[in-house]
Design an enzyme around this catalytic site. Structure first.
Site, PDB file in Angstrom:
ATOM      1  N   LYS A   1     -27.037  17.987  33.361  1.00 51.81           N
ATOM      2  CA  LYS A   1     -25.605  18.269  33.318  1.00 51.81           C
ATOM      3  C   LYS A   1     -24.961  18.071  34.697  1.00 51.81           C
ATOM      4  O   LYS A   1     -23.928  17.418  34.828  1.00 51.81           O
ATOM      5  CB  LYS A   1     -25.353  19.700  32.825  1.00 51.81           C
ATOM      6  CG  LYS A   1     -23.879  19.995  32.563  1.00 51.81           C
ATOM      7  CD  LYS A   1     -23.651  21.445  32.230  1.00 51.81           C
ATOM      8  CE  LYS A   1     -23.545  22.259  33.493  1.00 51.81           C
ATOM      9  NZ  LYS A   1     -23.158  23.654  33.285  1.00 51.81           N
TER      10      LYS A   1
ATOM     11  N   ASP B   1     -21.360  21.142  28.622  1.00 56.05           N
ATOM     12  CA  ASP B   1     -21.602  22.546  28.970  1.00 56.05           C
ATOM     13  C   ASP B   1     -21.276  23.404  27.747  1.00 56.05           C
ATOM     14  O   ASP B   1     -21.064  22.889  26.649  1.00 56.05           O
ATOM     15  CB  ASP B   1     -20.761  22.947  30.191  1.00 56.05           C
ATOM     16  CG  ASP B   1     -19.273  23.043  29.862  1.00 56.05           C
ATOM     17  OD1 ASP B   1     -18.861  22.582  28.779  1.00 56.05           O
ATOM     18  OD2 ASP B   1     -18.521  23.589  30.690  1.00 56.05           O
TER      19      ASP B   1
END
Length: 210
Positions: free
Chosen positions: A120, A138
């Site tokens: 991420k 997320d």
């Protein structure tokens, strides 16, 4: 959700926010990398408060390395998990100096090899600092994609894979920011603000809230 509806959603989000960007405050790829690393399980607001004090003092790998773990902790102790984050920041700075000449590598594998940097974080840095059409997923993006039925998936990885397949190229660069901001301010976790949502009529969530 069909292709036409997805394009309508993305078009509307673009119209509403033509040039979205991160709410993390940064001026260099390195500052962004450290800010994203610090933002895990913390708010952007709390990270910005900490880096506003840290960066004027040290905003390069060499300068932060000079502070040492305890020195970094003093600046970031208001952020969750600050002990492990301080260690990762120092290790990351050391690796950047040893392997990359103090520069942030524009390379996924090299980024993910840095302590505290996962997929991420690498996606955010590649997208925001270097303009890659990556889509970091997320909790906000995961929720929005499942709730609206835009790109449902059981895991963050599932949602990312689906988004990369269904989001047309012209929207890929900004998609991450549109969805994260939408999840942060409109499609919030407990009670989504459907009444003020610009894509309410296109969303396939069955339990809409006025």
């Amino acid at each position: 959700m069909n292709k036409e509806k997805r394009i309508s959603i993305l078009s509307r989000l673009r119209e509403n926010n033509p040039h979205p960007t991160t709410e993390l405050v940064y001026t260099t790829p390195f500052e962004l990398l450290i800010a994203v690393l610090l933002s895990a399980q913390a708010t952007d607001v709390s990270v910005n408060k900490a880096t506003a004090k840290l960066y004027p003092v040290a905003n390069t790998p060499a300068a932060i390395l000079e502070l040492g773990v305890d020195g970094v902790k003093e600046y970031i102790k208001t952020i969750g998990l600050f002990n492990s984050k301080a260690e990762n920041v120092i290790k990351t700075c050391r690796l950047l100096l040893e392997k990359h000449g103090g520069e942030v590598p524009e390379n996924r594998e090299a980024l993910e090899a840095l302590p505290g940097v996962g997929r991420k974080t690498a996606n955010v840095v590649l997208n925001t600092a270097f303009g890659w059409p990556t889509i970091a997923v997320d909790t906000h993006i995961y929720r929005v994609c499942n709730r609206t039925n835009f790109a449902p998936g059981k895991t963050v990885e599932n949602v990312e894979d689906k988004l990369l397949k269904v989001v047309p190229a012209e929207f890929k660069l900004d998609c991450h920011h549109w969805f994260i901001l939408h999840g942060r301010y409109t499609c919030i976790a407990r009670k989504p603000r459907c009444g003020s949502c610009v894509i309410e009529d296109l969303c396939e969530f069955k339990e809409k809230v006025e």
